[in-house]
Motif scaffolding. Structure first.
Motif, PDB file in Angstrom:
ATOM      1  N   PRO A 119       0.676  -0.787   0.161  1.00  0.00           N
ATOM      2  CA  PRO A 119      -0.019  -0.178  -0.199  1.00  0.00           C
ATOM      3  C   PRO A 119       1.039   1.325   0.496  1.00  0.00           C
ATOM      4  O   PRO A 119       2.041   1.197   0.520  1.00  0.00           O
ATOM      5  N   THR A 120       0.172   1.787  -0.975  1.00  0.00           N
ATOM      6  CA  THR A 120       0.733   3.690  -0.442  1.00  0.00           C
ATOM      7  C   THR A 120      -0.251   4.090  -0.818  1.00  0.00           C
ATOM      8  O   THR A 120      -1.254   4.129  -0.904  1.00  0.00           O
ATOM      9  N   LEU A 121       0.271   5.459   0.940  1.00  0.00           N
ATOM     10  CA  LEU A 121      -1.334   6.965   1.053  1.00  0.00           C
ATOM     11  C   LEU A 121       0.295   7.400   0.703  1.00  0.00           C
ATOM     12  O   LEU A 121       0.701   7.933   1.405  1.00  0.00           O
ATOM     13  N   ASP A 122      -0.906   8.727   0.248  1.00  0.00           N
ATOM     14  CA  ASP A 122      -0.977  10.271  -0.072  1.00  0.00           C
ATOM     15  C   ASP A 122      -1.197  10.599   0.840  1.00  0.00           C
ATOM     16  O   ASP A 122      -2.917  11.410   0.613  1.00  0.00           O
ATOM     17  N   PHE A 123      -0.762  12.185   1.683  1.00  0.00           N
ATOM     18  CA  PHE A 123      -1.051  12.825   2.378  1.00  0.00           C
ATOM     19  C   PHE A 123      -1.643  14.072   2.364  1.00  0.00           C
ATOM     20  O   PHE A 123      -0.782  14.515   2.089  1.00  0.00           O
ATOM     21  N   TYR A 124      -2.633  14.073   1.667  1.00  0.00           N
ATOM     22  CA  TYR A 124      -2.739  15.966   1.105  1.00  0.00           C
ATOM     23  C   TYR A 124      -3.450  17.035   1.935  1.00  0.00           C
ATOM     24  O   TYR A 124      -4.934  16.308   2.683  1.00  0.00           O
ATOM     25  N   LYS A 125      -3.396  18.038   2.579  1.00  0.00           N
ATOM     26  CA  LYS A 125      -3.812  19.335   3.333  1.00  0.00           C
ATOM     27  C   LYS A 125      -3.428  20.525   2.433  1.00  0.00           C
ATOM     28  O   LYS A 125      -2.208  20.804   1.659  1.00  0.00           O
ATOM     29  N   ASN A 126      -4.652  21.404   2.703  1.00  0.00           N
ATOM     30  CA  ASN A 126      -4.686  22.367   1.304  1.00  0.00           C
ATOM     31  C   ASN A 126      -4.121  23.127   0.623  1.00  0.00           C
ATOM     32  O   ASN A 126      -3.291  23.737   0.210  1.00  0.00           O
ATOM     33  N   GLY A 127      -4.389  21.751  -0.231  1.00  0.00           N
ATOM     34  CA  GLY A 127      -4.138  21.806  -1.808  1.00  0.00           C
ATOM     35  C   GLY A 127      -2.548  20.851  -2.262  1.00  0.00           C
ATOM     36  O   GLY A 127      -2.018  20.920  -3.000  1.00  0.00           O
ATOM     37  N   LYS A 128      -1.910  20.564  -0.964  1.00  0.00           N
ATOM     38  CA  LYS A 128      -0.073  20.044  -1.412  1.00  0.00           C
ATOM     39  C   LYS A 128      -0.118  18.607  -0.771  1.00  0.00           C
ATOM     40  O   LYS A 128      -1.203  19.178   0.416  1.00  0.00           O
ATOM     41  N   LYS A 129       0.398  18.300  -2.050  1.00  0.00           N
ATOM     42  CA  LYS A 129       0.983  16.672  -1.196  1.00  0.00           C
ATOM     43  C   LYS A 129       2.244  16.465   0.323  1.00  0.00           C
ATOM     44  O   LYS A 129       3.065  17.432  -0.122  1.00  0.00           O
ATOM     45  N   GLU A 130       1.716  16.305   0.747  1.00  0.00           N
ATOM     46  CA  GLU A 130       2.176  17.060   2.905  1.00  0.00           C
ATOM     47  C   GLU A 130       3.146  15.673   2.761  1.00  0.00           C
ATOM     48  O   GLU A 130       4.138  15.948   3.297  1.00  0.00           O
TER      49      GLU A 130
END
Length: 187
Positions: free
Chosen positions: A154-165
């Motif tokens: 699994p790969t999890l990409d986390f986004y906040k405020n329009g950007k990948k964090e």
């Protein structure tokens, strides 16, 4: 059936081996059964009957058949089924600056099955963060996955405020929970 073949089949089924590995194993097992029929425990049964019955009737596999749908209330998990849906989701998250997680998974992936209930639990704890579940084996997603540099599940990409964090690769439950808490906790 020879002991080594039985152990390999059980290992492949329990640990969620990839389809091509399973096909390769089945081919080797079939060749072995044909060349050594006297060493099988059921020489009258065909290999396809054995593997099909074993694969679909194993109770351990049924334990891993959980889905990410929420049984109570509305779910914030979106199943991505096409390249267009993935691109639309990414664009939406970036333009609206909405919190989101892109969860890249596969049905054959043992670690993905392991963290699936954790992701469902976290989706309920953080309902304002949308979780986009993307099965990497879905036809037509390969170009989008390549452009996102998805090389493992699994790969999890986390986004906040329009950007990948941040990105998590693997089934690290503690890191997943800590990341969700630090990024999506509502004060």
């Amino acid at each position: 059936m020879r002991g080594n073949n039985k152990a390999l089949l059980v290992r492949a089924l329990i640990f969620g081996s990839h389809r091509s590995s399973m096909n390769s194993f089945s081919r080797r097992l079939h060749e072995n059964l044909i060349s050594n029929p006297s060493k099988t425990s059921h020489p009258s049964k065909s290999l396809s009957n054995f593997t099909t019955k074993f694969h679909f009737s194993t109770p351990y596999l049924q334990l891993f058949q959980r889905t990410l749908s929420s049984s109570s209330g509305a779910s914030n998990i979106v199943l991505v089924k096409s390249d267009e849906e993935l691109n639309s989701g990414l664009k939406n998250v970036q333009e609206k600056s909405s919190p989101a997680v892109f969860y890249f998974t596969a049905t054959w992936c043992g670690p993905c099955k392991f963290i699936s209930p954790v992701i469902e639990e976290l989706s309920k704890k953080y309902p304002h963060a949308t979780i986009y579940k993307v099965d990497i084996d879905t036809e037509g997603l390969q170009n989008a996955l390549a452009s996102l540099n998805i090389a493992a599940v699994p790969t999890l990409d986390f986004y906040k405020n329009g950007k990948k964090e941040t990105t998590i690769v693997g089934a690290d439950v503690a890191k997943l929970k800590n990341t969700m808490e630090s990024l999506y906790r509502e004060d």
